[in-house]
Write a protein that holds these residues in place. Structure first.
Motif, PDB file in Angstrom:
ATOM      1  N   PHE A   1       0.812  -1.214   0.000  1.00 59.01           N
ATOM      2  CA  PHE A   1       0.000   0.000   0.000  1.00 59.01           C
ATOM      3  C   PHE A   1       0.846   1.265   0.000  1.00 59.01           C
ATOM      4  CE2 PHE A   1       1.089  -0.179   4.422  1.00 59.01           C
ATOM      5  CZ  PHE A   1       0.982   1.120   4.901  1.00 59.01           C
ATOM      6  N   ASP A   2       0.270   2.292  -0.597  1.00 57.04           N
ATOM      7  CA  ASP A   2       0.883   3.615  -0.611  1.00 57.04           C
ATOM      8  C   ASP A   2       0.269   4.404   0.546  1.00 57.04           C
ATOM      9  OD1 ASP A   2       1.440   6.353  -1.053  1.00 57.04           O
ATOM     10  OD2 ASP A   2       1.700   6.011  -3.195  1.00 57.04           O
ATOM     11  N   PRO A   3       1.065   4.831   1.531  1.00 56.03           N
ATOM     12  CA  PRO A   3       0.499   5.524   2.688  1.00 56.03           C
ATOM     13  C   PRO A   3      -0.168   6.851   2.340  1.00 56.03           C
ATOM     14  CG  PRO A   3       2.906   5.559   2.749  1.00 56.03           C
ATOM     15  CD  PRO A   3       2.521   4.625   1.663  1.00 56.03           C
ATOM     16  N   LYS A   4       0.212   7.445   1.207  1.00 57.11           N
ATOM     17  CA  LYS A   4      -0.396   8.721   0.812  1.00 57.11           C
ATOM     18  C   LYS A   4      -1.757   8.515   0.157  1.00 57.11           C
ATOM     19  CE  LYS A   4       3.920  11.311   0.210  1.00 57.11           C
ATOM     20  NZ  LYS A   4       4.760  12.090  -0.752  1.00 57.11           N
ATOM     21  N   THR A   5      -1.839   7.538  -0.708  1.00 57.71           N
ATOM     22  CA  THR A   5      -3.080   7.324  -1.447  1.00 57.71           C
ATOM     23  C   THR A   5      -3.956   6.224  -0.852  1.00 57.71           C
ATOM     24  OG1 THR A   5      -1.906   5.820  -2.942  1.00 57.71           O
ATOM     25  CG2 THR A   5      -2.082   8.137  -3.605  1.00 57.71           C
TER      26      THR A   5
ATOM     27  N   ASN B   1     -12.990  15.430   3.937  1.00 55.77           N
ATOM     28  CA  ASN B   1     -11.561  15.110   4.024  1.00 55.77           C
ATOM     29  C   ASN B   1     -11.045  15.258   5.446  1.00 55.77           C
ATOM     30  OD1 ASN B   1      -8.926  14.534   2.618  1.00 55.77           O
ATOM     31  ND2 ASN B   1      -8.430  16.492   3.553  1.00 55.77           N
ATOM     32  N   GLU B   2     -11.460  16.297   6.149  1.00 53.47           N
ATOM     33  CA  GLU B   2     -11.034  16.481   7.543  1.00 53.47           C
ATOM     34  C   GLU B   2     -11.491  15.314   8.405  1.00 53.47           C
ATOM     35  OE1 GLU B   2     -11.166  21.389   7.621  1.00 53.47           O
ATOM     36  OE2 GLU B   2     -12.891  20.206   8.299  1.00 53.47           O
ATOM     37  N   TYR B   3     -12.717  14.877   8.167  1.00 51.35           N
ATOM     38  CA  TYR B   3     -13.241  13.757   8.956  1.00 51.35           C
ATOM     39  C   TYR B   3     -12.470  12.479   8.659  1.00 51.35           C
ATOM     40  CZ  TYR B   3     -16.745  11.329  11.708  1.00 51.35           C
ATOM     41  OH  TYR B   3     -17.370  10.616  12.693  1.00 51.35           O
ATOM     42  N   LEU B   4     -12.220  12.223   7.376  1.00 47.83           N
ATOM     43  CA  LEU B   4     -11.506  11.011   6.980  1.00 47.83           C
ATOM     44  C   LEU B   4     -10.106  10.979   7.581  1.00 47.83           C
ATOM     45  CD1 LEU B   4     -11.258   8.427   5.276  1.00 47.83           C
ATOM     46  CD2 LEU B   4     -10.547   9.870   3.352  1.00 47.83           C
ATOM     47  N   MET B   5      -9.375  12.067   7.490  1.00 47.90           N
ATOM     48  CA  MET B   5      -8.005  12.096   8.004  1.00 47.90           C
ATOM     49  C   MET B   5      -7.978  11.880   9.521  1.00 47.90           C
ATOM     50  SD  MET B   5      -5.965  12.340   5.466  1.00 47.90           S
ATOM     51  CE  MET B   5      -7.156  11.372   4.531  1.00 47.90           C
ATOM     52  N   GLU B   6      -8.931  12.470  10.216  1.00 49.06           N
ATOM     53  CA  GLU B   6      -9.000  12.276  11.669  1.00 49.06           C
ATOM     54  C   GLU B   6      -9.210  10.809  12.018  1.00 49.06           C
ATOM     55  OE1 GLU B   6     -11.253  15.055  14.360  1.00 49.06           O
ATOM     56  OE2 GLU B   6     -12.524  13.271  14.640  1.00 49.06           O
ATOM     57  N   ARG B   7     -10.111  10.149  11.300  1.00 49.86           N
ATOM     58  CA  ARG B   7     -10.390   8.746  11.587  1.00 49.86           C
ATOM     59  C   ARG B   7      -9.244   7.827  11.195  1.00 49.86           C
ATOM     60  NH1 ARG B   7     -15.270   6.626  12.494  1.00 49.86           N
ATOM     61  NH2 ARG B   7     -13.959   4.849  13.002  1.00 49.86           N
ATOM     62  N   LEU B   8      -8.568   8.108  10.083  1.00 53.89           N
ATOM     63  CA  LEU B   8      -7.445   7.270   9.683  1.00 53.89           C
ATOM     64  C   LEU B   8      -6.311   7.349  10.702  1.00 53.89           C
ATOM     65  CD1 LEU B   8      -7.257   7.809   5.807  1.00 53.89           C
ATOM     66  CD2 LEU B   8      -8.204   5.849   7.052  1.00 53.89           C
ATOM     67  N   ARG B   9      -6.129   8.528  11.278  1.00 49.85           N
ATOM     68  CA  ARG B   9      -5.120   8.649  12.341  1.00 49.85           C
ATOM     69  C   ARG B   9      -5.531   7.843  13.567  1.00 49.85           C
ATOM     70  NH1 ARG B   9      -4.664  14.002  10.146  1.00 49.85           N
ATOM     71  NH2 ARG B   9      -6.371  14.729  11.485  1.00 49.85           N
TER      72      ARG B   9
ATOM     73  N   LEU C   1      -7.249   5.171  13.567  1.00 47.84           N
ATOM     74  CA  LEU C   1      -7.110   3.749  13.244  1.00 47.84           C
ATOM     75  C   LEU C   1      -5.640   3.308  13.168  1.00 47.84           C
ATOM     76  CD1 LEU C   1      -9.863   3.435  10.485  1.00 47.84           C
ATOM     77  CD2 LEU C   1      -9.934   2.432  12.765  1.00 47.84           C
ATOM     78  N   GLY C   2      -4.754   4.270  13.128  1.00 53.91           N
ATOM     79  CA  GLY C   2      -3.317   3.951  13.108  1.00 53.91           C
ATOM     80  C   GLY C   2      -2.781   3.559  11.759  1.00 53.91           C
ATOM     81  N   VAL C   3      -3.493   3.918  10.672  1.00 54.06           N
ATOM     82  CA  VAL C   3      -2.994   3.543   9.336  1.00 54.06           C
ATOM     83  C   VAL C   3      -2.317   4.719   8.645  1.00 54.06           C
ATOM     84  CG1 VAL C   3      -4.629   1.679   9.016  1.00 54.06           C
ATOM     85  CG2 VAL C   3      -5.272   3.971   8.288  1.00 54.06           C
ATOM     86  N   ILE C   4      -2.371   5.910   9.235  1.00 53.48           N
ATOM     87  CA  ILE C   4      -1.539   7.039   8.757  1.00 53.48           C
ATOM     88  C   ILE C   4      -0.904   7.704   9.968  1.00 53.48           C
ATOM     89  CG2 ILE C   4      -2.921   7.472   6.700  1.00 53.48           C
ATOM     90  CD1 ILE C   4      -4.069   9.937   8.141  1.00 53.48           C
TER      91      ILE C   4
END
Length: 281
Positions: free
Chosen positions: A62-66, A268-276, A278-281
């Motif tokens: 996986f690409d951590p950015k995309t 996008n703000e919501y998605l980034m908050e949740r991915l953090r 979850l520990g995947v970014i």
């Protein structure tokens, strides 16, 4: 309380489906347009992918950015509020992202069909929203996904249990989804459960051919909580079923990144908050 499958072709399907979403966070459809044969073929072909060597899988790392590509079990998600990783590995597919060439045509075919159905079901939700809820939407729900490149198809593999798993680990810890709606064909093995309003766990009907739909956090946020993002999990099998793999194919319907969900978040703000979280970014 029991989740009942709703006939997609029934005259009152829209009303019954949205009522189920409202009351349980989940809706189960039968006689829907997604062909069983296509789903079964994808399960078989991706079982071969997950059974291949680590080197074969890692070429699609996986690409951590995309966030596209193969996520091994060593970096799998940890459900929000928990400390133990889920027992799973998965592949994130976007039409613009990486994918084994021999698997792409079939997976894209499913992506297109599932996305089309997801869009229709989101319109059902929009049609059945009370006026006071509709006023909370910053734009029509159907327009939130127009031209969107973020809708995600995840091919999930829960490997056979070996007996050496971390104490307390299960295939998918109790969690809520991030997106608007999730479209999920019944997996090749049971195990999906949803938490009812009284705190009890209910088995989600796993008859092969059923389609399971649940509300994500973004729809909950956009509707001011009217449509609840319901907690669900995938429990470990028992007895001889421990030796079986489980594959599932959730499509996560996402709005465009710039969509305003509420006065607190863009998509996008919501998605980034949740991915953090979850520990995947």
């Amino acid at each position: 309380m029991k989740l009942e499958a709703i006939d997609y072709t029934a005259d009152n399907a829209e009303e019954l489906f949205v009522k189920s979403l409202r009351e349980t966070g989940f809706g189960v459809l039968k006689n829907h347009p997604i062909q069983q044969q296509l789903v079964s073929s994808i399960y078989d072909h991706w079982q071969q992918f997950f059974s291949s060597t680590n080197a074969d899988k890692e070429q699609f790392h996986f690409d951590p950015k995309t966030q596209d590509g193969f996520f091994p079990s060593t970096i799998s998600e940890t459900a929000k509020g928990l400390t133990i990783k889920d027992i799973k590995e998965y592949f994130h597919y976007y039409p613009w992202g990486q994918c084994p060439a021999e698997l792409k045509v079939e997976l894209q075919n499913y992506y297109d069909k599932a996305s089309e159905l997801a869009s229709e079901l989101l319109t059902w939700v929009e049609n059945q929203s009370p006026l006071e809820v509709s006023k909370l939407y910053t734009q029509p729900l159907s327009s939130m996904i127009e031209g969107n490149q973020q809708t995600l198809l995840r091919v999930l593999h829960y490997p056979p249990l070996q007996g050496d798993e971390e104490l307390g680990a299960i295939r998918a810890g109790a969690h809520e989804d991030i997106n608007l709606l999730t479209i999920l064909p019944a997996a090749n093995e049971p195990g999906l459960q949803v938490m009812s309003k009284d705190g009890n766990w209910l088995d989600v009907p796993s008859d092969f051919g059923n389609l399971i739909i649940n509300i994500g956090d973004m729809l909950q946020e956009a509707s001011g909580g009217y449509f609840p993002s319901t907690t669900h999990r995938v429990i470990n099998p028992e007895g001889s079923d421990k030796s079986k793999s489980r594959i599932s194919l959730p499509l996560f319907l996402h709005p465009k990144p710039e969509v305003v969900l509420s006065d607190k978040y863009t998509a996008n703000e919501y998605l980034m908050e949740r991915l953090r979280e979850l520990g995947v970014i």
